[in-house]
Design a protein around this motif. Sequence first.
Motif, PDB file in Angstrom:
ATOM      1  N   GLU A  50       9.905 -17.641   2.787  1.00 49.67           N
ATOM      2  CA  GLU A  50      10.415 -18.852   3.427  1.00 49.67           C
ATOM      3  C   GLU A  50      11.227 -18.467   4.658  1.00 49.67           C
ATOM      4  O   GLU A  50      12.409 -18.163   4.585  1.00 49.67           O
ATOM      5  CB  GLU A  50      11.276 -19.640   2.431  1.00 49.67           C
ATOM      6  CG  GLU A  50      10.481 -20.157   1.223  1.00 49.67           C
ATOM      7  CD  GLU A  50      11.354 -20.929   0.256  1.00 49.67           C
ATOM      8  OE1 GLU A  50      12.570 -21.052   0.542  1.00 49.67           O
ATOM      9  OE2 GLU A  50      10.836 -21.394  -0.773  1.00 49.67           O
ATOM     10  N   HIS A  51      10.554 -18.466   5.783  1.00 46.63           N
ATOM     11  CA  HIS A  51      11.227 -18.160   7.039  1.00 46.63           C
ATOM     12  C   HIS A  51      10.449 -18.819   8.163  1.00 46.63           C
ATOM     13  O   HIS A  51       9.217 -18.738   8.220  1.00 46.63           O
ATOM     14  CB  HIS A  51      11.305 -16.650   7.266  1.00 46.63           C
ATOM     15  CG  HIS A  51      12.307 -16.254   8.311  1.00 46.63           C
ATOM     16  ND1 HIS A  51      12.094 -16.468   9.659  1.00 46.63           N
ATOM     17  CD2 HIS A  51      13.533 -15.680   8.209  1.00 46.63           C
ATOM     18  CE1 HIS A  51      13.143 -16.040  10.331  1.00 46.63           C
ATOM     19  NE2 HIS A  51      14.034 -15.544   9.490  1.00 46.63           N
ATOM     20  N   GLY A  52      11.161 -19.456   9.077  1.00 45.90           N
ATOM     21  CA  GLY A  52      10.517 -20.208  10.142  1.00 45.90           C
ATOM     22  C   GLY A  52       9.716 -19.367  11.109  1.00 45.90           C
ATOM     23  O   GLY A  52       8.870 -19.889  11.834  1.00 45.90           O
ATOM     24  N   ARG A  53       9.939 -18.055  11.153  1.00 39.47           N
ATOM     25  CA  ARG A  53       9.231 -17.206  12.116  1.00 39.47           C
ATOM     26  C   ARG A  53       7.849 -16.787  11.631  1.00 39.47           C
ATOM     27  O   ARG A  53       7.088 -16.201  12.398  1.00 39.47           O
ATOM     28  CB  ARG A  53      10.059 -15.947  12.407  1.00 39.47           C
ATOM     29  CG  ARG A  53      11.238 -16.184  13.330  1.00 39.47           C
ATOM     30  CD  ARG A  53      11.999 -14.912  13.583  1.00 39.47           C
ATOM     31  NE  ARG A  53      11.142 -13.849  14.120  1.00 39.47           N
ATOM     32  CZ  ARG A  53      11.568 -12.608  14.343  1.00 39.47           C
ATOM     33  NH1 ARG A  53      12.820 -12.290  14.084  1.00 39.47           N
ATOM     34  NH2 ARG A  53      10.747 -11.683  14.831  1.00 39.47           N
ATOM     35  N   PHE A  54       7.521 -17.088  10.382  1.00 42.29           N
ATOM     36  CA  PHE A  54       6.267 -16.589   9.823  1.00 42.29           C
ATOM     37  C   PHE A  54       5.109 -17.561  10.001  1.00 42.29           C
ATOM     38  O   PHE A  54       5.237 -18.766   9.782  1.00 42.29           O
ATOM     39  CB  PHE A  54       6.412 -16.293   8.327  1.00 42.29           C
ATOM     40  CG  PHE A  54       7.141 -15.010   8.038  1.00 42.29           C
ATOM     41  CD1 PHE A  54       6.718 -13.819   8.612  1.00 42.29           C
ATOM     42  CD2 PHE A  54       8.243 -14.998   7.203  1.00 42.29           C
ATOM     43  CE1 PHE A  54       7.379 -12.640   8.341  1.00 42.29           C
ATOM     44  CE2 PHE A  54       8.909 -13.822   6.919  1.00 42.29           C
ATOM     45  CZ  PHE A  54       8.475 -12.632   7.501  1.00 42.29           C
ATOM     46  N   HIS A  55       3.981 -17.007  10.403  1.00 41.01           N
ATOM     47  CA  HIS A  55       2.690 -17.695  10.290  1.00 41.01           C
ATOM     48  C   HIS A  55       1.993 -17.025   9.118  1.00 41.01           C
ATOM     49  O   HIS A  55       1.762 -15.809   9.135  1.00 41.01           O
ATOM     50  CB  HIS A  55       1.880 -17.535  11.572  1.00 41.01           C
ATOM     51  CG  HIS A  55       0.512 -18.132  11.483  1.00 41.01           C
ATOM     52  ND1 HIS A  55       0.272 -19.483  11.660  1.00 41.01           N
ATOM     53  CD2 HIS A  55      -0.701 -17.567  11.219  1.00 41.01           C
ATOM     54  CE1 HIS A  55      -1.021 -19.721  11.518  1.00 41.01           C
ATOM     55  NE2 HIS A  55      -1.628 -18.576  11.256  1.00 41.01           N
ATOM     56  N   LEU A  56       1.668 -17.793   8.088  1.00 41.85           N
ATOM     57  CA  LEU A  56       1.152 -17.226   6.838  1.00 41.85           C
ATOM     58  C   LEU A  56      -0.344 -17.463   6.685  1.00 41.85           C
ATOM     59  O   LEU A  56      -0.838 -18.559   6.929  1.00 41.85           O
ATOM     60  CB  LEU A  56       1.888 -17.832   5.635  1.00 41.85           C
ATOM     61  CG  LEU A  56       3.403 -17.585   5.576  1.00 41.85           C
ATOM     62  CD1 LEU A  56       4.021 -18.368   4.430  1.00 41.85           C
ATOM     63  CD2 LEU A  56       3.695 -16.092   5.426  1.00 41.85           C
ATOM     64  N   ILE A  57      -1.046 -16.412   6.272  1.00 47.41           N
ATOM     65  CA  ILE A  57      -2.477 -16.485   5.988  1.00 47.41           C
ATOM     66  C   ILE A  57      -2.690 -15.929   4.581  1.00 47.41           C
ATOM     67  O   ILE A  57      -2.322 -14.786   4.301  1.00 47.41           O
ATOM     68  CB  ILE A  57      -3.293 -15.663   7.004  1.00 47.41           C
ATOM     69  CG1 ILE A  57      -3.011 -16.136   8.432  1.00 47.41           C
ATOM     70  CG2 ILE A  57      -4.786 -15.755   6.692  1.00 47.41           C
ATOM     71  CD1 ILE A  57      -3.606 -15.236   9.493  1.00 47.41           C
ATOM     72  N   LYS A  58      -3.284 -16.726   3.696  1.00 52.41           N
ATOM     73  CA  LYS A  58      -3.540 -16.244   2.346  1.00 52.41           C
ATOM     74  C   LYS A  58      -4.567 -15.121   2.390  1.00 52.41           C
ATOM     75  O   LYS A  58      -5.636 -15.269   2.983  1.00 52.41           O
ATOM     76  CB  LYS A  58      -4.035 -17.378   1.444  1.00 52.41           C
ATOM     77  CG  LYS A  58      -4.240 -16.935  -0.008  1.00 52.41           C
ATOM     78  CD  LYS A  58      -4.663 -18.101  -0.884  1.00 52.41           C
ATOM     79  CE  LYS A  58      -4.948 -17.647  -2.298  1.00 52.41           C
ATOM     80  NZ  LYS A  58      -5.372 -18.770  -3.164  1.00 52.41           N
ATOM     81  N   ALA A  59      -4.221 -13.992   1.787  1.00 58.28           N
ATOM     82  CA  ALA A  59      -5.083 -12.808   1.867  1.00 58.28           C
ATOM     83  C   ALA A  59      -5.822 -12.533   0.559  1.00 58.28           C
ATOM     84  O   ALA A  59      -7.048 -12.428   0.536  1.00 58.28           O
ATOM     85  CB  ALA A  59      -4.255 -11.590   2.262  1.00 58.28           C
ATOM     86  N   PHE A  60      -5.084 -12.409  -0.548  1.00 56.48           N
ATOM     87  CA  PHE A  60      -5.692 -12.051  -1.831  1.00 56.48           C
ATOM     88  C   PHE A  60      -5.009 -12.802  -2.969  1.00 56.48           C
ATOM     89  O   PHE A  60      -3.823 -13.131  -2.874  1.00 56.48           O
ATOM     90  CB  PHE A  60      -5.561 -10.546  -2.111  1.00 56.48           C
ATOM     91  CG  PHE A  60      -5.822  -9.669  -0.921  1.00 56.48           C
ATOM     92  CD1 PHE A  60      -7.105  -9.524  -0.413  1.00 56.48           C
ATOM     93  CD2 PHE A  60      -4.782  -9.003  -0.291  1.00 56.48           C
ATOM     94  CE1 PHE A  60      -7.344  -8.729   0.692  1.00 56.48           C
ATOM     95  CE2 PHE A  60      -5.003  -8.201   0.807  1.00 56.48           C
ATOM     96  CZ  PHE A  60      -6.290  -8.073   1.296  1.00 56.48           C
TER      97      PHE A  60
END
Length: 288
Positions: free
Chosen positions: A149-159
């Motif tokens: 949970e951080h505003g700087r992250f762009h998250l992509i589900k990997a595994f």
Amino acid sequence: MQLKSLQLFMDVVDTGSFVAAAERRHTVQSNVTAHIKKLEQELGAQLFDRKGGARVTSAGRTLADYARPMLQAHDDVVGLFQGDKGRSSRLRLGAMETTTAVRLPPILASYHRRFPEVDLTVQTGPTAELIARFLDGDLDGIFVAGQPEHGRFHLIKAFSERLVLVGPKPMTRQPNAEQLLESTFLAFRQGCSYRQRVELFLSSVGVSATRMFEFGSIDGMLGCVAAGMGYTLMPLSTVEAYRQRFEIDYLALPAQIGELDTYFATASPDSWTPSLSRFIETFEAESA
């Protein structure tokens, strides 16, 4: 000093002529002369002896020693962001130990085959440490457990991982609370998400605390588990990859404890370098 002035200066140094330098840059000689004069005024030194050509002075040689790496650095940065495949670029990744050992090798190999010019580094560590290193600017992207949970992250589900309880062979039934209370658990160092699941698992069976030993490698941890030192929680994909090397067994865990997704966390897409964009394309294609 302007980069254009330095470039024209180096052109004169390399060609030995103001005329040849102008031809190389498809400009007029007066333009080259104007830039050289501007450099000489800024530095307060004569860069060329103009009698009989353009012979470099001692001051000119000194400037050339600094100008050449400066222009090379400029070209490297431009190539990095413009995606010049012929120019070396870098990609700094971070990942959990288990992800690096089992999930990433085919992805990294595919990426290297496609983009061999990229200088690739992969650093391992627990999730909390990887997040801190990314936020400090030391890494371009990280594979972590869960969604930070951080505003700087762009998250992509990997595994999608399924954690299991790992112990020495044979494991026919789950240890009861009393057995677990007297047992030792082996885990990666503080900040590891899997270690947090150990604590969640113990709490679910009524055990508030047990001994926890920290390890820095999968081999060391599973070797000690096989020798009967204690238990650990680890992704099933990792256990299956190592079962031929170690006398270990496993038992399934409840879904709320065992199911845990791995995400690739990086900066917003508008700040991706070409090397990072191509890596994301590669791992999405390999994971599809």
